[in-house]
Design a protein around this motif. Structure first.
Motif, PDB file in Angstrom:
ATOM      1  N   LYS A 128       0.609  -3.457   6.369  1.00 57.14           N
ATOM      2  CA  LYS A 128       1.904  -3.594   5.720  1.00 57.14           C
ATOM      3  C   LYS A 128       2.621  -4.893   6.091  1.00 57.14           C
ATOM      4  O   LYS A 128       3.752  -5.127   5.647  1.00 57.14           O
ATOM      5  CB  LYS A 128       2.807  -2.419   6.088  1.00 57.14           C
ATOM      6  CG  LYS A 128       2.244  -1.056   5.706  1.00 57.14           C
ATOM      7  CD  LYS A 128       3.179   0.060   6.141  1.00 57.14           C
ATOM      8  CE  LYS A 128       2.607   1.429   5.788  1.00 57.14           C
ATOM      9  NZ  LYS A 128       3.498   2.534   6.236  1.00 57.14           N
TER      10      LYS A 128
ATOM     11  N   SER B 264      -4.142  -0.334   4.725  1.00 57.41           N
ATOM     12  CA  SER B 264      -3.029   0.105   5.573  1.00 57.41           C
ATOM     13  C   SER B 264      -2.194  -1.031   6.145  1.00 57.41           C
ATOM     14  O   SER B 264      -1.176  -0.779   6.790  1.00 57.41           O
ATOM     15  CB  SER B 264      -3.583   0.941   6.740  1.00 57.41           C
ATOM     16  OG  SER B 264      -4.514   0.173   7.496  1.00 57.41           O
TER      17      SER B 264
ATOM     18  N   CYS C 189       0.807  -1.220   0.000  1.00 54.65           N
ATOM     19  CA  CYS C 189       0.000   0.000   0.000  1.00 54.65           C
ATOM     20  C   CYS C 189       0.843   1.274   0.000  1.00 54.65           C
ATOM     21  O   CYS C 189       0.387   2.323  -0.445  1.00 54.65           O
ATOM     22  CB  CYS C 189      -0.966  -0.006   1.184  1.00 54.65           C
ATOM     23  SG  CYS C 189      -0.157  -0.111   2.804  1.00 54.65           S
TER      24      CYS C 189
ATOM     25  N   ASP D 264      -8.960  -4.612   5.386  1.00 56.82           N
ATOM     26  CA  ASP D 264      -7.732  -5.375   5.202  1.00 56.82           C
ATOM     27  C   ASP D 264      -7.890  -6.843   5.575  1.00 56.82           C
ATOM     28  O   ASP D 264      -6.982  -7.644   5.346  1.00 56.82           O
ATOM     29  CB  ASP D 264      -6.599  -4.766   6.044  1.00 56.82           C
ATOM     30  CG  ASP D 264      -6.065  -3.480   5.437  1.00 56.82           C
ATOM     31  OD1 ASP D 264      -6.232  -3.288   4.222  1.00 56.82           O
ATOM     32  OD2 ASP D 264      -5.493  -2.662   6.179  1.00 56.82           O
TER      33      ASP D 264
ATOM     34  N   ARG E  73      -5.057  -3.689   0.611  1.00 53.66           N
ATOM     35  CA  ARG E  73      -5.030  -2.389  -0.060  1.00 53.66           C
ATOM     36  C   ARG E  73      -4.898  -1.204   0.876  1.00 53.66           C
ATOM     37  O   ARG E  73      -4.263  -0.210   0.542  1.00 53.66           O
ATOM     38  CB  ARG E  73      -6.325  -2.204  -0.859  1.00 53.66           C
ATOM     39  CG  ARG E  73      -6.414  -3.045  -2.092  1.00 53.66           C
ATOM     40  CD  ARG E  73      -7.417  -2.423  -3.022  1.00 53.66           C
ATOM     41  NE  ARG E  73      -7.974  -3.375  -3.956  1.00 53.66           N
ATOM     42  CZ  ARG E  73      -8.897  -3.078  -4.842  1.00 53.66           C
ATOM     43  NH1 ARG E  73      -9.385  -1.862  -4.894  1.00 53.66           N
ATOM     44  NH2 ARG E  73      -9.354  -3.981  -5.675  1.00 53.66           N
TER      45      ARG E  73
END
Length: 529
Positions: free
Chosen positions: A143, A141, A97, A186, A139
């Motif tokens: 990570k 937040s 993202c 997410d 997509r």
């Protein structure tokens, strides 16, 4: 009483040339400044298996072909860097993202994670026993996680930092080839498989299996979430289908516009030059027939079509709506780029090479607090931000639609035949097939009405776009009404004409096949040179 809608013909290829709409002009404005051949030798061709745009400006994009991942500049469209750390053919590139990391799978079943800037190989996620064809980051937040799918029929949810698989997700019965992450959560993502199924997973409850399952009825090649997160588009065979996942997985529309397998989908957005359709999202699809289609899923219609010289495997559209990239089975990249117009706020003197020019006095803007605001004429153009309230248009029903509404099926068929519009006639026939009333309607036709039907079949049954339905119907008509046909010279004349038309069409097709057999070897020889 339930609301009634008119019968609409299905989307079929047509040869009629129409005036291009503003939206069609917008998509045509994506000129192709670069047709890049990614293979060094013409004797070797490596298909472009995936495309992925970085979500961060300047929106670089990555492609996978052969055992290579190549990153291209979003500004110059030139290759920036190449990663050759794969043991076998690479697939399914995916940016994180923040655009700093990029992941991809390969045919050994390994998922690789790289630093997009330095190309450092950061992680190897090993868990698939067959090729890893699907790799996606969430997509929004998140990570630290990604999900993958492979030819071992498994979907896996990974903790990238520890290189551990948190959840192996069985459920598919064939190769997992595609998937997408939800734009609103997410924790939710999709996986599509060659078992014809698309499964919706939620990692919070994934131990209980998928939260929803969709049956595409063909091997699924591509699946994407639409921007709202409540709709899903799936592609497989020559169909693209729209599903309402919030409504329980209801099928909203099935589009059959490609002639061969649809291989990839992505979302695009109409820019401000698209007329009234500006700032609206579209589904872009490509297929082995070499066509790119733009589909307006709000109105369920195709708004633009472009033909390319080779079968297409992948497509991507930049978040800033300026670049469209298509990858082919022969290793070509068709990069379409729109030229940005100079900003209206740009200083006129700087553009012309003079000093600063004094700003012209601006016209006073009408505001709701002004008296003149409420006395604007009907021709006054709305300002940006105004809400337009339009009068609801009354749906006009044709004669056959009114009869269908009253369940007078035979009369509806005869009414459509009398209007002599083939698209409407076929649409009515398809509606009667769906209601299981077409055969009964044909059985109840009198001699004059049967002659009207045979005349229609004589004229249109050999046209390729109608042949599948009308040929099957013709066989049923002859079988059911054989005695009536024998007893009438007029009806026998129709049958003789139909027979001659079919024989002529068979001769034409045989001649075309003979010509193709002569030309195909010559084209292959010319291509090798």
């Amino acid at each position: 009483m339930a609301e009634t809608f008119p019968v609409k013909p299905k989307l079929r290829p047509t040869s009629n040339k129409t005036t291009p709409t503003p939206e069609s002009k917008y998509w045509k404005s994506f000129k192709i400044p670069k047709d890049i051949e990614t293979t060094p030798s013409k004797s070797l061709t490596y298909p472009i298996t995936s495309l992925s745009f970085s979500p961060i400006a300047p929106h670089d994009f990555a492609t996978t072909n052969s055992a290579t991942l190549t990153i291209y500049s979003g500004q110059t469209l030139e290759p920036k860097s190449t990663i050759n750390a794969f043991a076998d053919t690479a697939s399914s590139a995916s940016y994180r993202c923040d655009g700093k990391l990029i992941a991809a799978g390969d045919l050994t079943g390994t998922v690789h994670v790289f630093d997009a800037k330095s190309r450092n190989h950061l992680r190897r996620l090993k868990g698939h026993s067959a090729a890893a064809r699907l790799v996606r980051y969430p997509r929004a937040s998140d990570k630290f996680h990604l999900f993958s799918g492979g030819d071992d029929s498994l979907v896996k949810y990974w903790d990238v930092a520890t290189e551990k698989c948190l959840f192996p997700l069985p459920g598919h019965k064939d190769y997992v080839r595609c998937g997408d992450a939800s734009p609103v959560s997410d924790d939710v993502f999709l996986s599509g498989s060659y078992d014809h199924r698309v499964k919706v997973w939620d990692v919070r409850v994934c131990k209980d299996g998928p939260v929803m399952e969709l049956n595409h009825e063909k091997p699924v090649e591509s699946v994407i979430y639409l921007p709202s997160g409540g709709l899903v588009a799936t592609a497989g065979g020559n169909f693209v289908k729209i599903w309402d996942v919030i409504g329980g997985g209801k099928l909203l529309y099935s589009m059959e516009s490609h002639n061969k397998t649809v291989t990839s989908l992505c979302m695009g957005k109409v820019g401000r030059e698209g007329g009234e359709e500006a700032d609206q999202y579209r589904i872009l699809s490509v297929g082995l027939d070499g066509y790119m289609k733009v589909f307006d899923y709000a109105k369920f219609k195709i708004t633009h079509t472009t033909r390319f010289p080779t079968p297409l495997l992948s497509i991507g559209f930049s978040p800033d709506c300026k670049t469209r990239v298509i990858g082919s089975s022969k290793g070509n990249l068709y990069i379409g780029r729109r030229k940005g117009k100079p900003e209206e706020s740009e200083d006129l003197g700087d553009r012309l090479g003079f000093g600063a020019v004094e700003d012209e006095p601006q016209r006073r803007v009408l505001r709701p607090s002004y008296f003149r605001y409420f006395h604007r004429g009907q021709n006054q153009k709305p300002s940006e931000g105004d809400y337009l309230i339009k009068r609801p248009t009354k749906v006009k029903l044709a004669e056959h639609d009114k009869l269908l509404k009253k369940f007078r099926h035979k009369e509806a068929l005869v009414a459509s035949l009398n209007r002599k519009n083939p698209e409407n006639v076929v649409a009515v026939m398809e509606e009667l097939v769906a209601r299981k009333k077409l055969i009964k309607s044909v059985s109840n036709l009198d001699t004059e009405e049967l002659g009207l039907l045979l005349g229609f079949l004589q004229k249109y049954s050999t046209l390729p776009r109608y042949a599948k339905l009308l040929t099957a119907l013709l066989n049923k008509v002859v079988e059911l009404r054989a005695e009536d046909i024998r007893s009438s010279d007029h009806l026998r004349g129709h049958i003789r004409n139909i027979k001659r038309g079919v024989e002529e069409e068979i001769r034409i097709q045989q001649s075309l096949q003979e010509i193709q057999g002569i030309i195909s070897p010559m084209l292959r020889i010319a291509a090798k040179r």
